[in-house]
Scaffold this active site. Structure first.
Site, PDB file in Angstrom:
ATOM      1  N   TYR A 147      44.015  43.046  34.559  1.00  0.00           N
ATOM      2  CA  TYR A 147      44.424  44.455  34.460  1.00  0.00           C
ATOM      3  C   TYR A 147      45.571  44.672  33.479  1.00  0.00           C
ATOM      4  O   TYR A 147      46.177  43.734  33.010  1.00  0.00           O
ATOM      5  CB  TYR A 147      44.686  45.093  35.813  1.00  0.00           C
ATOM      6  CG  TYR A 147      45.742  44.554  36.729  1.00  0.00           C
ATOM      7  CD1 TYR A 147      46.745  43.681  36.329  1.00  0.00           C
ATOM      8  CD2 TYR A 147      45.739  44.970  38.066  1.00  0.00           C
ATOM      9  CE1 TYR A 147      47.706  43.234  37.212  1.00  0.00           C
ATOM     10  CE2 TYR A 147      46.704  44.526  38.955  1.00  0.00           C
ATOM     11  CZ  TYR A 147      47.680  43.657  38.524  1.00  0.00           C
ATOM     12  OH  TYR A 147      48.635  43.232  39.407  1.00  0.00           O
ATOM     13  N   GLU A 148      45.792  45.943  33.173  1.00  0.00           N
ATOM     14  CA  GLU A 148      46.722  46.358  32.108  1.00  0.00           C
ATOM     15  C   GLU A 148      46.326  45.780  30.753  1.00  0.00           C
ATOM     16  O   GLU A 148      47.175  45.471  29.923  1.00  0.00           O
ATOM     17  CB  GLU A 148      48.172  45.961  32.451  1.00  0.00           C
ATOM     18  CG  GLU A 148      48.669  46.501  33.763  1.00  0.00           C
ATOM     19  CD  GLU A 148      48.534  48.013  33.874  1.00  0.00           C
ATOM     20  OE1 GLU A 148      48.454  48.685  32.834  1.00  0.00           O
ATOM     21  OE2 GLU A 148      48.508  48.512  35.003  1.00  0.00           O
ATOM     22  N   GLY A 149      45.034  45.667  30.519  1.00  0.00           N
ATOM     23  CA  GLY A 149      44.523  45.120  29.276  1.00  0.00           C
ATOM     24  C   GLY A 149      44.205  43.655  29.456  1.00  0.00           C
ATOM     25  O   GLY A 149      45.105  42.824  29.553  1.00  0.00           O
TER      26      GLY A 149
END
Length: 592
Positions: A434-436
């Site tokens: 997550y978050e890229g």
């Protein structure tokens, strides 16, 4: 049940021996003397060790439950959340005018490590709220700040970020959620978002969703995305809560880990939303959250690695298994403790050298953010922007690997849930996604961050390394063990950048095929730099007659291990990068 002890002594070493924060000219740093930071860290450590860590397994086993549109969090979470709020921890580094304590971001990150290590799923409720509040602080109107920030800083209201949809992950230009303009200046938000951490729960009176959506008639793709504030309950002019907005939780995702956090499918059915920032500039505002969140996720990689290491170390000292090949170390017992065996030592040294190096790297990154935001230092802004994909990608990859190594020390018990090591591994796994996702972080690093500002940030990093080596080249205590390995690793990093420059334009795949290796090569050089600087600080402390010689000597031995056993990986990554795209792209799609 696993336990957690906050690494306050090591944090203090990084803050004061390495970063010399109280002598730094950054606004707000003068008050960060040893006594003050120790008091803050001690209090935070106590809360995390005694209150939040015992709830970690509770959150993992109970999870969150959706009943009649309401999400019930695990037993004890709400009471603990009230304690965190009462202690003022949610607004430690937020502005005083909105109820915060206005301390530097650096100190906030140090406490964040403790929260993440003791109970990552729990920490996400306040962590995401902090990120959402930061976006409103930077991009919101004065009315929006007054309306939302006081209650978000105190976490009476929590916040979320809504990006992903069922049909699009990283490619947000494909999103379908729409925002219809209304005569009163508001918008009606309609669509569905998935993977929304803390999207619905019972620990706050209101939840302030930040939602990406497209205004009809805007530009195509990502250029047509705007960001909206969509409260769960409408806020009246006097600040009290009004009617329920058209936003609801459709389901809770069944996840591999972080079970104590309510990861939701969120449905927006003509919900009232308010534009945050400019129309069609939503990604600019969202990235205020995402950059902060990415540093926080890098911290999660460190945090899970550290708590897993702490427990593996304790187990290795207590568990009797086999005999030392050089002679029994526990002759009165049936066997020697695991820690006598070289391969167990190797694993523990991998973990220890990573966690201590990563802690220094992250706190240095937080200091750069303070220098940028508080001091207006554009060079620091450029450098931390360059380092953000490395902080997120490298530290979460390595952090996960370290939890696996810690689990391995337990043997079969590491695979049994009652020992708790499985949870650290499962909770750490999401941080790589997550978050890229980390592959995207690597692409961002090579494709966007390296060439930004004409390459000034990466050149500034090379100068930083070169200058440190040059300034200390006469220091015989550092030269062979630290400076020479760092110099060699830095040459590998420069050579890889040169390869991209020479080959990337004519064959972009040549650069992109090596992007992941470049991120890891860069990460090892960063930790090598941290260890070289920490070695210098440790030597200076010993020369000054520090009373705790064992601590500083241990620091030096750990640093030597990293430089000799971990840093040489840069040569491997360079070899992979220089192999180009051909080995990676050799097969056609139908040949797989």
């Amino acid at each position: 049940m696993p336990s957690y002890t906050a690494p306050i002594k090591d944090m203090q070493f990084v803050l004061h021996d390495l970063l010399n924060v109280s002598e730094d000219g950054t606004p707000g740093y003068a008050e960060l003397d040893r006594e003050f930071t120790n008091a803050v860290l001690e209090e935070c450590g106590k809360l995390n060790s005694e209150v939040l860590a015992p709830l970690n397994v509770v959150g993992d086993t109970e999870g969150c439950v959706l009943e009649n549109g309401v999400v019930r969090t695990p037993t004890g979470f709400k009471t603990a959340f009230d304690q965190v709020k009462e202690g003022g921890w949610t607004g430690l580094d937020m502005p005083e005018e909105y109820g915060g304590q206005n301390m530097p971001y650096l100190l906030g990150i140090a406490t964040l490590e403790m929260f993440g290590a003791s109970n990552q799923a729990f920490a996400m409720y306040q962590g995401l709220t902090h990120a959402a509040a930061s976006a409103i602080l930077v991009h919101g109107s004065e009315e929006q700040k007054t309306t939302y920030l006081p209650n978000m800083v105190s976490c009476e209201w929590t916040g979320t970020m809504n990006l992903t949809e069922p049909h699009c992950g990283t490619d947000l230009g494909l999103m379908r959620t729409k925002a219809e303009p209304q005569d009163d200046g508001s918008f009606k938000i309609t669509g569905q978002k998935i993977f929304i951490s803390a999207g619905e729960h019972d620990m706050a009176d209101n939840i302030i969703h930040l939602v990406l959506a497209k205004i009809p008639g805007g530009p195509e793709g990502i250029k047509g995305v705007s960001l909206f504030i969509v409260p769960k309950f409408m806020v009246k002019e006097d600040g009290s809560l009004g009617e329920r907005n058209g936003v609801s939780c459709g389901k809770i995702e069944e996840k591999m880990g972080i079970h104590g956090n309510s990861t939701c499918v969120m449905n927006y059915d003509g919900a009232t939303g308010f534009l945050l920032g400019e129309e069609h500039k939503g990604m600019r505002a969202m990235f205020t959250m995402m950059n902060e969140a990415r540093l926080g996720v890098g911290m999660q990689g460190l945090a899970q690695a550290d708590v897993a290491y702490q427990n593996a170390l304790e187990y290795a000292k207590d568990r009797l298994q086999g005999r030392d090949v050089t002679g029994a170390k526990n002759p009165d017992g049936p066997a020697d403790p695991l820690i006598v065996h070289p391969d167990i030592r190797r694993s523990l040294m991998d973990q220890k050298s990573f966690t201590e190096g990563a802690r220094a790297f992250l706190l240095w990154g937080a200091k750069l953010i303070d220098q940028s935001h508080r001091g207006g230092d554009e060079a620091a802004e450029g450098l931390v922007s360059l380092l953000t994909p490395v902080l997120k990608g490298f530290l979460t990859d390595e952090g996960y690997d370290m939890t696996v190594q810690a689990q391995q020390i337990y043997g079969g018990h590491g695979y049994i849930e009652e020992w708790g090591m499985s949870q650290f591994t499962r909770d750490a796994r999401i941080a790589m996604i997550y978050e890229g996702a980390n592959g995207v972080q690597a692409l961002d690093l090579v494709g966007r961050k390296l060439p930004q500002n004409g390459g000034k940030p990466i050149m500034a990093f090379f100068d930083l390394v070169k200058n440190f080596i040059k300034e200390n080249e006469d220091n015989l205590e550092l030269k062979a063990d630290f400076l020479e390995p760092l110099k060699e690793a830095s040459k590998h990093l420069q050579a890889s950048g040169m390869f991209f420059m020479q080959n990337g334009m004519k064959n972009p795949n040549a650069a992109l095929s090596g992007s992941y290796d470049f991120m890891h090569l860069f990460g090892h050089v960063c930790l090598g730099l941290m260890w070289a600087q920490m070695a210098k600080a440790a030597h200076e402390a010993l020369e000054a007659g520090a009373s705790d010689t064992a601590f500083y000597e241990t620091k030096l031995a750990t640093g030597r291990y990293y430089m000799k056993r971990r840093l040489p990986a840069t040569a491997m990554h360079l070899a992979r990068i220089e192999s180009g795209a051909d080995p990676v792209m050799a097969l056609e799609a139908d040949q797989f």
